[in-house]
Scaffold this active site. Structure first.
Site, mmCIF file in Angstrom:
data_model
loop_
_atom_site.group_PDB
_atom_site.id
_atom_site.type_symbol
_atom_site.label_atom_id
_atom_site.label_comp_id
_atom_site.label_asym_id
_atom_site.label_seq_id
_atom_site.Cartn_x
_atom_site.Cartn_y
_atom_site.Cartn_z
ATOM 1 C CD GLU A 1 -7.961 32.631 17.153
ATOM 2 O OE1 GLU A 1 -9.069 33.050 17.528
ATOM 3 O OE2 GLU A 1 -7.040 33.381 16.757
ATOM 4 C CD GLU B 1 -8.960 33.984 9.055
ATOM 5 O OE1 GLU B 1 -8.917 35.201 9.164
ATOM 6 O OE2 GLU B 1 -9.251 33.234 9.990
ATOM 7 N N GLY C 1 -2.654 36.518 13.897
ATOM 8 C CA GLY C 1 -2.209 37.100 15.162
ATOM 9 C C GLY C 1 -0.699 37.138 15.325
ATOM 10 C CB SER D 1 -0.946 39.575 10.216
ATOM 11 O OG SER D 1 -0.666 38.719 11.303
ATOM 12 N N GLY E 1 -7.055 41.360 14.973
ATOM 13 C CA GLY E 1 -6.523 42.390 15.871
ATOM 14 C C GLY E 1 -6.828 43.819 15.433
HETATM 15 P P1 PGA Z 1 -5.497 38.686 12.887
HETATM 16 O O1 PGA Z 1 -6.668 37.602 13.008
HETATM 17 O O2 PGA Z 1 -5.949 39.724 11.902
HETATM 18 O O3 PGA Z 1 -5.347 39.228 14.283
HETATM 19 O O4 PGA Z 1 -4.293 37.956 12.420
HETATM 20 C C1 PGA Z 1 -7.400 37.181 11.889
HETATM 21 C C2 PGA Z 1 -8.421 36.147 12.296
HETATM 22 O O5 PGA Z 1 -8.163 35.417 13.247
HETATM 23 O O6 PGA Z 1 -9.494 36.046 11.691
#
Ligand code: PGA
Length: 264
Positions: A99, A168, A174, A214, A236
């Site tokens: 992000e 990741e 997400g 996720s 999340g």
């Molecule tokens: P998520 O996020 O578990 O909501 O997919 C993981 C992260 O951004 O580190």
């Protein structure tokens, strides 16, 4: 060697929760989990909640991390927060999250942030991972290799050994679409191979590698058994105390099993 690596579960709260909500979330999590010397559990709140949480949390159960740091310790960088400012509160710093990469953070900046965390005694959690197009084009291995090599470039081998790598895949963050265990296993294998090539086998087998994208309690049991995986970076689900505690407990059970097995 893998039995010597301490397992790890990190909650990334992202830009969520005011201080009251953050306090009640850690209180709830602490009620649900027990202290274990075999697994590190950390949550990464906003910068403004750090001091308060640091005062209130039970350090044997939970540690703290940040979601970012600046790459110099002080200076004219309006709105930024440095590793030296948070070092008294935290053990971990997530660096290079997708992000943030999406907001323009480059490999060069990420390398400097990793180095800033390390010199301030904070364990960097360097995030690497391909996006959907890169995966579809068969570029996953190359992307992960390049992000890893670039992100670690300012560290010595000894420092790399202390770093955490979070695999990741961007398409799994997400989205509710978790990477398959085989995909995770393959990525972890290539992460360790890249590190071994650059810094040697001892460093590659000491570094902790976690998976993020996720992660929910339902899958934790199966995924923690993936070869050479040391834990999870949870987004999340880390905002839901029962869900997060369940992930922690699963990893704690697995962590103790491995260590017990290694003694025999
Ligand atoms: P998520 O996020 O578990 O909501 O997919 C993981 C992260 O951004 O580190």
């Amino acid at each position: 060697m893998s039995s010597a690596r301490k397992k790890l579960v990190i909650g990334n709260w992202k830009m969520n929760l005011d201080n009251g909500e953050a306090l009640s979330l850690i209180a709830h999590i602490e009620k649900l989990i027990s202290a274990s010397a075999k697994v590190d559990v950390a949550v990464c709140p906003s910068f403004v909640a750090l001091e308060l949480l640091h005062e209130k949390l039970e350090p044997l159960k939970l540690k703290l991390g940040v979601q970012n740091v600046h790459y110099v310790d002080h200076g004219p960088f309006t709105g930024e927060v440095s590793a030296s400012m948070v070092r008294e509160f935290v053990d971990f710093a997530i660096i290079g999250h997708s992000e943030r990469r999406a907001m323009g953070e480059t490999n060069d900046v990420i390398a400097r942030k990793v180095s800033a965390a390390m010199r301030n005694g904070i364990t960097p959690v360097l995030c690497v991972g391909e996006n959907l197009f890169e995966r579809q084009d068969g570029e996953t291995g190359q992307v992960v290799h390049d992000q890893l090599a670039a992100g670690l470039v300012m560290l010595t081998g000894k420092e790399v050994a202390k770093t955490v790598i979070a695999y990741e895949p961007v398409w799994a963050i997400g989205t509710g679409e978790i990477a398959q265990p085989e995909q995770v296993k393959e990525a972890i294998g290539s992460i360790r191979k890249t590190i071994a090539h650059q810094y040697g086998e001892t460093v590659a087998s000491a570094v902790r590698v976690v998976y993020g994208g996720s992660v929910v309690a339902e899958f934790a049991e199966e995924y923690i058994k993936v070869k050479n995986l040391d834990g999870f970076l949870v987004g999340g689900a880390s905002l839901k105390p029962v869900e997060f505690a369940s992930i922690v407990k699963t990893v704690q059970r697995q962590g103790s099993k491995k260590i017990a097995a290694a003694k025999n």
